[in-house]
Write an enzyme that holds these catalytic residues in place. Sequence first.
Site, short mmCIF file in Angstrom:
data_model
loop_
_atom_site.label_atom_id
_atom_site.label_comp_id
_atom_site.label_asym_id
_atom_site.label_seq_id
_atom_site.Cartn_x
_atom_site.Cartn_y
_atom_site.Cartn_z
N SER A 106 0.84 -1.19 0.00
CA SER A 106 0.00 0.00 0.00
C SER A 106 0.89 1.25 0.00
CB SER A 106 -0.96 -0.05 1.19
OG SER A 106 -1.98 0.88 1.06
N ASP A 240 -8.48 -6.03 -4.84
CA ASP A 240 -8.08 -4.88 -4.02
C ASP A 240 -9.08 -3.74 -4.21
OD1 ASP A 240 -6.85 -2.70 -2.83
OD2 ASP A 240 -4.88 -3.09 -3.70
N HIS A 268 -6.99 -6.09 -0.21
CA HIS A 268 -6.01 -5.17 0.36
C HIS A 268 -5.72 -5.56 1.81
CE1 HIS A 268 -3.99 -1.23 -0.41
NE2 HIS A 268 -4.05 -1.10 0.91
#
Length: 301
Positions: A106, A240, A268
Amino acid sequence: MERFVDVTPGIRLWAEQIGPEIAADAVAPDPVLLIMGANASGLAWPDALVSRLAEQHPVIRYDHRDTGRSAWAFDRHPYSVADLAEDAIAVLDAFDVERAHVVGMSMGGILVQLLLLDHPDRLLTATLLCTSALDAGLAGAAPDLPGPDPALLRLWQEMDDPRDAEREIDWRVEHWRLLNGTGTPFDPAEFRALEERIIEHTGWYDSPSAHAHADPGGLDRGAELATVDVPTLVIEAPEDPVNPPPHSGHLARAIGGARMVRVPGMGHALNATVVEPVAAAILSHAARGGEHVVSSADERV
């Protein structure tokens, strides 16, 4: 082994090393540095993943500023997102690591891209997952790429809201549920236990949110990624909800010679069902030195 790393006056980071000892011997295994996403403690890297990597490498994970046991000082010492990349170099220096396999998730993937541009001599390989390219902005702000799920955007509006301890954990578990997506099973007990451990590690339950207020300047460097020659792997999470496809493909094409692999169903979040394929991808990439294969088609793990 735990230690604190002083990066600037008033800013101290917590870090730990797991697995084989770090040594300068030529035959010693190379370290792996894990860089987590925005507002996330280093403990968000699951122990099962860390242990799997530590079977073959010394593994270092750390708390960003304003998370975990690192300094919570944004109000007194404001910083930019780019400053967090320099913190990673300070952590490597503190452990006397000249070069490492660096893994970013991320926002951590954004920071690794900055390291690829500014400190390529410190990276043996790079692995990027659940992230976007520098030219796409944080959380997919580019107009020609999809942005985050609207449900996440609504929840992020509540990030700074005051909550008691139980409501804070409930909020974090709901956040993980949305981040996880629907491609793999979501076990709320797994993430409740994770957040309870992070709160115990931190010493309080305040919601970490400083990174949402940090200056995003200096990240518009996507054009420079074509010059990268550090072996780089992009792990695509097809479910995601923050950086959905085609973000990973765009990133892999932007970086010179990057490879891409896909972990089917992954969102995610590093839930128990994706730990093994993610670890296998990282270890394989480190072992092969990340041979350069320009890859518009992706591989599956």
